[in-house]
Design a protein around this motif. Structure first.
Motif, PDB file in Angstrom:
ATOM      1  N   LEU A  60       8.585  41.523  30.038  1.00 33.47           N
ATOM      2  CA  LEU A  60       9.432  42.707  30.140  1.00 33.47           C
ATOM      3  C   LEU A  60       9.867  43.193  28.763  1.00 33.47           C
ATOM      4  O   LEU A  60       9.854  44.401  28.483  1.00 33.47           O
ATOM      5  CB  LEU A  60      10.658  42.404  30.997  1.00 33.47           C
ATOM      6  N   ALA A  61      10.248  42.253  27.885  1.00 37.44           N
ATOM      7  CA  ALA A  61      10.671  42.635  26.531  1.00 37.44           C
ATOM      8  C   ALA A  61       9.543  43.336  25.795  1.00 37.44           C
ATOM      9  O   ALA A  61       9.767  44.338  25.102  1.00 37.44           O
ATOM     10  CB  ALA A  61      11.130  41.396  25.758  1.00 37.44           C
ATOM     11  N   GLY A  62       8.315  42.827  25.942  1.00 36.29           N
ATOM     12  CA  GLY A  62       7.174  43.464  25.287  1.00 36.29           C
ATOM     13  C   GLY A  62       6.934  44.872  25.801  1.00 36.29           C
ATOM     14  O   GLY A  62       6.674  45.798  25.012  1.00 36.29           O
ATOM     15  N   ARG A  63       7.051  45.064  27.117  1.00 34.43           N
ATOM     16  CA  ARG A  63       6.851  46.402  27.683  1.00 34.43           C
ATOM     17  C   ARG A  63       7.934  47.362  27.214  1.00 34.43           C
ATOM     18  O   ARG A  63       7.667  48.547  26.942  1.00 34.43           O
ATOM     19  CB  ARG A  63       6.845  46.331  29.213  1.00 34.43           C
ATOM     20  N   LEU A  64       9.169  46.891  27.119  1.00 34.00           N
ATOM     21  CA  LEU A  64      10.262  47.746  26.673  1.00 34.00           C
ATOM     22  C   LEU A  64      10.045  48.235  25.246  1.00 34.00           C
ATOM     23  O   LEU A  64      10.317  49.401  24.928  1.00 34.00           O
ATOM     24  CB  LEU A  64      11.593  46.995  26.769  1.00 34.00           C
ATOM     25  N   ILE A  65       9.549  47.351  24.380  1.00 36.18           N
ATOM     26  CA  ILE A  65       9.295  47.758  22.994  1.00 36.18           C
ATOM     27  C   ILE A  65       8.129  48.728  22.935  1.00 36.18           C
ATOM     28  O   ILE A  65       8.162  49.724  22.192  1.00 36.18           O
ATOM     29  CB  ILE A  65       9.047  46.523  22.114  1.00 36.18           C
ATOM     30  N   ASP A  66       7.058  48.477  23.694  1.00 32.19           N
ATOM     31  CA  ASP A  66       5.946  49.422  23.736  1.00 32.19           C
ATOM     32  C   ASP A  66       6.418  50.804  24.169  1.00 32.19           C
ATOM     33  O   ASP A  66       5.961  51.828  23.660  1.00 32.19           O
ATOM     34  CB  ASP A  66       4.867  48.929  24.709  1.00 32.19           C
ATOM     35  N   ARG A  67       7.349  50.841  25.104  1.00 36.01           N
ATOM     36  CA  ARG A  67       7.775  52.115  25.692  1.00 36.01           C
ATOM     37  C   ARG A  67       8.861  52.801  24.879  1.00 36.01           C
ATOM     38  O   ARG A  67       8.815  54.018  24.650  1.00 36.01           O
ATOM     39  CB  ARG A  67       8.271  51.883  27.116  1.00 36.01           C
ATOM     40  N   HIS A  68       9.861  52.039  24.432  1.00 39.38           N
ATOM     41  CA  HIS A  68      11.044  52.646  23.815  1.00 39.38           C
ATOM     42  C   HIS A  68      11.163  52.377  22.312  1.00 39.38           C
ATOM     43  O   HIS A  68      12.042  52.956  21.669  1.00 39.38           O
ATOM     44  CB  HIS A  68      12.313  52.145  24.511  1.00 39.38           C
ATOM     45  N   GLY A  69      10.352  51.486  21.766  1.00 36.09           N
ATOM     46  CA  GLY A  69      10.455  51.162  20.355  1.00 36.09           C
ATOM     47  C   GLY A  69      11.423  50.025  20.080  1.00 36.09           C
ATOM     48  O   GLY A  69      12.122  49.540  20.985  1.00 36.09           O
ATOM     49  N   GLY A  70      11.482  49.603  18.822  1.00 32.46           N
ATOM     50  CA  GLY A  70      12.266  48.429  18.468  1.00 32.46           C
ATOM     51  C   GLY A  70      13.742  48.676  18.260  1.00 32.46           C
ATOM     52  O   GLY A  70      14.549  47.743  18.373  1.00 32.46           O
ATOM     53  N   VAL A  71      14.147  49.912  17.949  1.00 27.89           N
ATOM     54  CA  VAL A  71      15.550  50.164  17.611  1.00 27.89           C
ATOM     55  C   VAL A  71      16.473  49.805  18.772  1.00 27.89           C
ATOM     56  O   VAL A  71      17.413  49.019  18.624  1.00 27.89           O
ATOM     57  CB  VAL A  71      15.755  51.635  17.200  1.00 27.89           C
TER      58      VAL A  71
END
Length: 400
Positions: A60-71
């Motif tokens: 889930l964390a990986g998908r969130l970064i792919d979608r919304h970025g790291g900030v």
């Protein structure tokens, strides 16, 4: 191109975030046991619980970064780091203690290297190899800085007060995370002068084989690192080295990590990640074989800790760069998040397993277990190298 300011800020945030979360048990574990009277397994089991949460939330964390970025993701991680540290400081019961660690498990997955690597891959695509290596230079000093700092704070504030201070450090990382650009890498149109950079694992069979070997390697590495991070100081002291000296010897791990990473940044530009991975895995069995004699002299112990830190430091880089050459970088966060999940879940048992091994077989038994793990890692690295022994397509992009 990823701005230098972003790399510096992310490197500083990694130094702080690792020091106040993953490495805190190494500083405060004995103090918590002494005050609360809990068993070693219960206290160090908190880190195990956190690692299980990291594994369960990794995809889930990986998908969130792919979608919304790291900030957004890493800022949320910083806030939860502060909440977790305060929770530990206020805990007087086992349920409250473990609740704080569960919070830290989620926050670590959102704020540590794997989140940072995915964020950089989203921004820089194939060119993220150098930034990934560069941010680990400062992050590698986390144990060197925070193990002595934690002991110093605990002397003046107690371990509870020190953890409140750690929560303050967590909040300081929020503006550092804000330096991450929100942009996403756009693949350029291939041309005669700029050929398309294709991953080494093209076929489904290659992807499956590469994924299994990568997951095996990271699982073994994370298990070994979790066990040694929790018990390094205790193992050195158990070998007959004075407790105060053991703390300072243990800090050589961070120095070894950062110096090895600096050498990779300066001189490893042409060294493919698969080759670097084999060299790093070759160093670990040698160091742990030498560790069996660390009780004979503090200098042997120092050489072991430094060498182990160097090998582990290089493996941190390859954990981030291998997926860039093996798999499609467009889905880096989600795909690598799935591959890393087993490593977090299984390494959650490492602090407890090492504690049980030390209790039954002593420190030499724990070091012998480490030798076996290091040899298995070397075998996996060699298999990965042999399967994908082709010129890595990212070397030219890494220079940009």
């Amino acid at each position: 191109m990823i701005p230098p300011r972003t790399i510096v800020c992310l490197g500083l945030s990694q130094l702080i975030s690792w020091g106040i979360t993953y490495y805190l048990i190494g500083s405060f574990g004995p103090l918590i046991i002494g005050e609360l009277g809990w068993s070693r397994a219960i206290v160090y089991g908190g880190l195990s619980a956190a690692l299980i949460v990291m594994g369960l939330t990794s995809p889930l964390a990986g998908r969130l970064i792919d979608r919304h970025g790291g900030v957004r993701v890493m800022t949320a991680g910083a806030l939860l780091n502060a909440v977790g540290c305060v929770g530990l400081a206020l805990s007087h019961s086992v349920p409250a203690y473990y609740a704080a660690w569960l919070c830290l498990g989620l926050s670590m997955r959102l704020s540590l290297y794997d989140a940072a690597f995915a964020a950089l891959a989203r921004i820089g695509g194939p060119g993220a190899r150098r930034p990934i290596a560069q941010i680990t230079l400062l992050g590698g000093l986390a144990s060197t800085v925070f193990w002595p700092l934690g002991h110093l704070l605990a002397e003046f504030l107690g371990w509870r007060g020190a953890l409140i201070a750690y929560a303050g450090f967590a909040l300081l990382t929020i503006p550092l995370h804000r330096a991450l650009p929100s942009s996403r890498y756009v693949r350029p149109e291939p041309s005669a002068s700029v050929p398309e950079l294709r991953p080494l694992a093209v076929s489904r069979s290659d992807v499956v084989t590469g994924g299994i070997l990568y997951a095996t390697l990271t699982t073994l590495a994370n298990f070994l690192n979790a066990g040694m991070s929790a018990h390094m100081i205790g193992i050195l002291a158990g070998l007959g080295i004075a407790a105060s000296v053991s703390v300072w010897i243990a800090t050589a791990q961070g120095i070894g990590q950062s110096l090895a990473r600096l050498c990779e940044v300066l001189f490893g530009r042409r060294l493919p990640p698969l080759t670097l991975n084999v060299l790093a895995c070759l160093l670990l069995p040698v160091c742990f074989l030498g560790s069996l004699f660390a009780g004979l002299s503090p200098w042997i112990a120092l050489a072991f800790v430094f060498g182990y830190g160097a090998g582990n430091g290089l493996l941190t880089i390859t954990r981030g760069t291998l997926p860039l050459v093996l798999f499609d970088h467009a889905s880096y966060g989600a795909f690598v998040g799935k591959l890393l999940a087993p490593s977090f879940i299984l390494s959650a048992t490492a602090p407890i397993v090492y504690a049980l091994v030390i209790r039954r077989y002593g420190e030499i038994g724990a070091l012998s277990l480490s030798v076996a793990l290091a040899c298995a890692m070397l075998a996996a690295a060699l298999m990965l190298k042999l399967r994908f022994a082709r010129p890595a397509p990212l070397d030219t992009a890494a220079e940009e």
